[in-house]
Design a protein around this motif. Structure first.
Motif, PDB file in Angstrom:
ATOM      1  N   UNK A 184     -99.874 -17.280 -26.582  1.00  0.00           N
ATOM      2  CA  UNK A 184    -100.571 -18.506 -27.017  1.00  0.00           C
ATOM      3  C   UNK A 184    -100.625 -18.629 -28.534  1.00  0.00           C
ATOM      4  N   UNK A 185     -99.956 -17.695 -29.236  1.00  0.00           N
ATOM      5  CA  UNK A 185    -100.055 -17.682 -30.700  1.00  0.00           C
ATOM      6  C   UNK A 185     -99.507 -18.963 -31.323  1.00  0.00           C
ATOM      7  N   UNK A 186     -98.547 -19.603 -30.649  1.00  0.00           N
ATOM      8  CA  UNK A 186     -98.004 -20.867 -31.166  1.00  0.00           C
ATOM      9  C   UNK A 186     -99.073 -21.938 -31.230  1.00  0.00           C
ATOM     10  N   UNK A 187     -99.992 -21.937 -30.257  1.00  0.00           N
ATOM     11  CA  UNK A 187    -101.088 -22.924 -30.274  1.00  0.00           C
ATOM     12  C   UNK A 187    -102.029 -22.643 -31.443  1.00  0.00           C
ATOM     13  N   UNK A 188    -102.296 -21.363 -31.675  1.00  0.00           N
ATOM     14  CA  UNK A 188    -103.178 -20.994 -32.796  1.00  0.00           C
ATOM     15  C   UNK A 188    -102.587 -21.511 -34.112  1.00  0.00           C
ATOM     16  N   UNK A 189    -101.284 -21.255 -34.261  1.00  0.00           N
ATOM     17  CA  UNK A 189    -100.615 -21.647 -35.498  1.00  0.00           C
ATOM     18  C   UNK A 189    -100.655 -23.170 -35.695  1.00  0.00           C
ATOM     19  N   UNK A 190    -100.593 -23.918 -34.580  1.00  0.00           N
ATOM     20  CA  UNK A 190    -100.597 -25.381 -34.699  1.00  0.00           C
ATOM     21  C   UNK A 190    -102.010 -25.957 -34.604  1.00  0.00           C
ATOM     22  N   UNK A 191    -103.004 -25.082 -34.610  1.00  0.00           N
ATOM     23  CA  UNK A 191    -104.394 -25.553 -34.649  1.00  0.00           C
ATOM     24  C   UNK A 191    -104.871 -26.173 -33.351  1.00  0.00           C
ATOM     25  N   UNK A 192    -104.363 -25.704 -32.215  1.00  0.00           N
ATOM     26  CA  UNK A 192    -104.779 -26.250 -30.915  1.00  0.00           C
ATOM     27  C   UNK A 192    -105.550 -25.181 -30.141  1.00  0.00           C
ATOM     28  N   UNK A 193    -106.817 -25.464 -29.806  1.00  0.00           N
ATOM     29  CA  UNK A 193    -107.684 -24.429 -29.228  1.00  0.00           C
ATOM     30  C   UNK A 193    -108.297 -24.876 -27.905  1.00  0.00           C
ATOM     31  N   UNK A 194    -108.386 -23.914 -26.987  1.00  0.00           N
ATOM     32  CA  UNK A 194    -108.986 -24.189 -25.676  1.00  0.00           C
ATOM     33  C   UNK A 194    -110.492 -24.381 -25.837  1.00  0.00           C
ATOM     34  N   UNK A 195    -111.040 -25.299 -25.034  1.00  0.00           N
ATOM     35  CA  UNK A 195    -112.502 -25.480 -25.024  1.00  0.00           C
ATOM     36  C   UNK A 195    -113.114 -24.967 -23.732  1.00  0.00           C
ATOM     37  N   UNK A 196    -112.255 -24.823 -22.716  1.00  0.00           N
ATOM     38  CA  UNK A 196    -112.754 -24.368 -21.410  1.00  0.00           C
ATOM     39  C   UNK A 196    -111.811 -23.302 -20.868  1.00  0.00           C
ATOM     40  N   UNK A 197    -112.323 -22.418 -20.005  1.00  0.00           N
ATOM     41  CA  UNK A 197    -111.460 -21.462 -19.322  1.00  0.00           C
ATOM     42  C   UNK A 197    -110.476 -22.253 -18.463  1.00  0.00           C
ATOM     43  N   UNK A 198    -109.229 -21.838 -18.519  1.00  0.00           N
ATOM     44  CA  UNK A 198    -108.198 -22.563 -17.759  1.00  0.00           C
ATOM     45  C   UNK A 198    -107.373 -23.479 -18.635  1.00  0.00           C
ATOM     46  N   UNK A 199    -107.874 -23.811 -19.841  1.00  0.00           N
ATOM     47  CA  UNK A 199    -107.065 -24.611 -20.770  1.00  0.00           C
ATOM     48  C   UNK A 199    -105.877 -23.770 -21.223  1.00  0.00           C
ATOM     49  N   UNK A 200    -104.740 -24.422 -21.529  1.00  0.00           N
ATOM     50  CA  UNK A 200    -103.548 -23.627 -21.870  1.00  0.00           C
ATOM     51  C   UNK A 200    -103.494 -23.150 -23.326  1.00  0.00           C
TER      52      UNK A 200
END
Ligand code: SF4
Ligand code: SF4
Length: 363
Positions: A184-200
């Motif tokens: 999921x490191x690509x999401x971190x780098x692009x500033x996209x974060x899960x708000x709930x369990x189950x989010x990708x």
């Protein structure tokens, strides 16, 4: 190689305990490795109340006959103390054994500690090794078997001593953070974060400590290269770390240090993400489609390139091929095709035989 294990061994009772006694007495007749699982409870606390925390086998107490106590359970801590010094190597497996783990959390009643804490800094096995630590709660199985195998090869004189870090962890398995190998490191780098369990997306805001935790489970998988915490949707609670669990609780809260880095990646990610989307659009088109300005997909309408995008692509390609050879024929070779005049006019993309009956007149 013989495994003596309280659950897996076929022997029971005295037959099971005897090899341990032989090892302590130096009559086993073979080198042995101690593998210790679970934390070491402080037996002095239990003894004050006449009991014990954890034991294996019995000690005969001849002098206790008057009181009717002829046997007494032997605490596993005592076995560890007796066996470790004569062992070829002593290996702690799992976070309880390596760092104390949950049983040694603040406020525990047992005074539990790690094997390393129990045996002390000066401890060395008969082959001169300090305690080897393979942490994890539960530890990754391949990490364990691989380390034991490497140590056994060394003890047999068939391989070099594997590299361990300053805490006795196999360095090649624990030198990177979870985050460095996270899917999921690509999401971190692009500033996209899960708000709930189950989010990708990246799980840092729902309690993931991966950026500061040494563990290889997402790279290696939990079992047979499958699974692993983030792959299964779980934030990293740092179960391999010496500070676990107290330094990482409450597990459901975002790590305070993450606020700085997530704010920064939100800012940069918002820009980078948009630019990547443009590049992604460009990469999703055949070169042929660009030339023909048409995408023959029956699945849906694909937007034509806007003039602005075409201009950007022009400069993008110039930069991409700067100092390198562009794909295709060199200048002056356009009409040559494998050494002969090439068929197809006016370009390879519009072969007249293919273009027969083409819906648009693009010849
Ligand atoms: S889920 Fe955790 S380890 Fe993975 S990218 Fe996010 S913060 Fe890093
Ligand atoms: S990713 Fe974190 S929680 Fe999962 S096994 Fe590794 S250290 Fe433990």
């Amino acid at each position: 190689l013989i495994l003596h294990h309280p659950v897996l061994s076929v022997e029971a009772g005295d037959a099971f305990i005897q090899p341990f006694r032989d090892a302590v007495n130096g009559t086993l007749g073979a080198p042995y490795v101690v593998i210790y699982e679970g934390s070491v409870a402080d037996e002095r606390i239990a003894q004050r109340h006449g009991g014990y925390w954890c034991a294996m086998g019995m000690n005969l107490i001849p002098e206790g006959q008057e009181k009717g106590e002829t046997v007494h359970p032997v605490p596993t801590a005592e076995w560890l103390r007796r066996l470790a010094e004569g062992s070829a190597a002593t290996i702690a497996i799992g976070t309880c054994a390596t760092w104390g783990g949950i049983p040694s959390a603040d406020g525990n009643p047992t005074g539990a500690m790690s094997v390393m804490d129990f045996l002390g800094k000066e401890f060395r096995s008969a082959f001169g090794l300090p305690v080897i630590n393979i942490p994890g709660c539960a530890p990754q199985g391949d990490n364990f078997t691989e380390t034991v195998f490497a140590v056994l090869l060394f003890l047999q004189g068939l391989g070099p001593l594997p590299t361990f870090d300053e805490l006795g962890r196999p360095a090649w398995l624990f030198n990177e953070t979870v985050h460095q190998g996270c899917n999921r490191a690509g999401y971190y780098e692009e500033g996209l974060f899960a708000h709930h369990y189950g989010d990708p997306e990246c799980l840092v805001e729902i309690g993931c400590w991966g950026p500061v935790v040494n563990c290889n489970i997402v790279k290696r998988g939990a079992i047979n290269h499958l699974g692993g915490c983030m792959a299964a949707g779980g934030p990293c609670i740092a179960c391999t770390m010496p500070g676990f669990p107290d330094k990482f609780s409450p597990f459901y809260k975002a790590p305070p240090g993450g606020i700085l880095s997530t704010t920064m990646s939100r800012g940069t990610g918002a820009v980078i993400r948009r630019l990547r989307r443009l590049s992604n659009k460009h990469a999703n088109r055949e070169v042929r489609w660009d030339k023909l300005e048409h995408v023959p997909s029956g699945w849906g309408h694909v937007e034509a390139q806007t003039p602005g995008l075409k201009l950007m692509e022009f400069f993008y390609k110039k930069w991409q091929h700067w100092g390198a050879r562009k794909p295709g024929r060199r200048a002056g070779e356009e009409e040559r095709f494998w050494g002969v005049e090439r068929p197809g006019v006016p370009s390879d993309y519009i072969d007249s035989s293919v273009a027969e009956g083409y819906p648009d007149d693009r010849r």
